[in-house]
Design an enzyme around this catalytic site. Structure first.
Site, PDB file in Angstrom:
ATOM      1  N   CYS A  86       0.263  -0.909   2.290  1.00  0.00           N
ATOM      2  CA  CYS A  86      -0.119  -1.818   1.206  1.00  0.00           C
ATOM      3  C   CYS A  86      -1.368  -2.635   1.527  1.00  0.00           C
ATOM      4  CB  CYS A  86       1.052  -2.712   0.824  1.00  0.00           C
ATOM      5  SG  CYS A  86       1.623  -3.827   2.126  1.00  0.00           S
ATOM      6  N   HIS A 140       4.578  -7.677   1.629  1.00  0.00           N
ATOM      7  CA  HIS A 140       3.968  -6.664   0.762  1.00  0.00           C
ATOM      8  C   HIS A 140       2.857  -7.308  -0.060  1.00  0.00           C
ATOM      9  CE1 HIS A 140       3.789  -2.848  -1.304  1.00  0.00           C
ATOM     10  NE2 HIS A 140       3.917  -3.434  -2.473  1.00  0.00           N
ATOM     11  N   HIS A 152      -0.429  -0.797  -5.972  1.00  0.00           N
ATOM     12  CA  HIS A 152      -0.048  -1.044  -4.585  1.00  0.00           C
ATOM     13  C   HIS A 152       0.400   0.254  -3.935  1.00  0.00           C
ATOM     14  CE1 HIS A 152       4.473  -1.290  -5.511  1.00  0.00           C
ATOM     15  NE2 HIS A 152       3.882  -1.149  -6.685  1.00  0.00           N
TER      16      HIS A 152
END
Length: 180
Positions: A86, A140, A152
């Site tokens: 990510c 994240h 993402h």
């Protein structure tokens, strides 16, 4: 005016319009050789995904890069077409689209960004931070697109576009951040 001059003038005008069209495409980040029709088709594909109109001039570069990476599998600590995580993905997007180098890890990106909580303040290119790991401040990160959607590198699906208001993402939402 002679017929030859009229033909020359017509051809000259056509050539100048073609050149100015190519220049405006190049300024929008459209790769050399890609036609306006192809660029618009790519944007239409993503207009459906984010349920919002996209502009060749303002949006093309971001969605072109997303399209190249869409579906690439997740790879922890990786940043290649074989796998990307990510923070590697948001870092690459930030550099390729906005020409800003940002830290490599999601927590460093979080700490270095100008943060805000209110999602209605989000603008395309802002980072969205989540935590899905108990005890971790941030685990994240994604990049906001438009209309409540973000892109993402998901650990289960690879590079995807998701809706921010899904319960899973709302439960993990920490903050958003503006790149400095």
């Amino acid at each position: 005016m002679s017929k030859q001059f009229k033909i020359f003038a017509f051809n000259f005008i056509v050539m100048m319009v073609s050149l100015s069209s190519c220049t405006s495409l190049h300024r929008a980040g459209v790769p050399e050789g890609m036609r306006r029709l192809e660029a618009n088709e790519l944007l239409k594909k993503y207009e459906v995904k984010v349920k919002a109109p996209l502009s060749l001039k303002k949006d093309f570069r971001l969605y072109y890069i997303i399209d190249k990476w869409y579906g690439v599998p997740y790879g922890y600590g990786q940043a290649s077409i074989k796998g990307i995580d990510c923070s590697g993905f948001t870092g690459m997007l930030s550099l390729e689209v906005y020409h800003k180098k940002i830290p490599r890890s999601s927590i460093d990106q979080y700490q270095r960004s100008q943060r805000f909580k209110r999602q209605r303040r989000l603008k395309q290119g802002n980072l969205v931070f989540f935590t899905f790991v108990k005890g971790k401040e941030v685990s994240h990160v994604g990049m906001y697109l438009k209309n409540g959607y973000f892109v993402h590198a998901s650990s289960s699906k690879g590079v995807i576009i998701s809706e921010l208001n899904q319960k899973y993402y709302q439960n993990g939402y920490v903050a958003s951040g503006k790149l400095r």
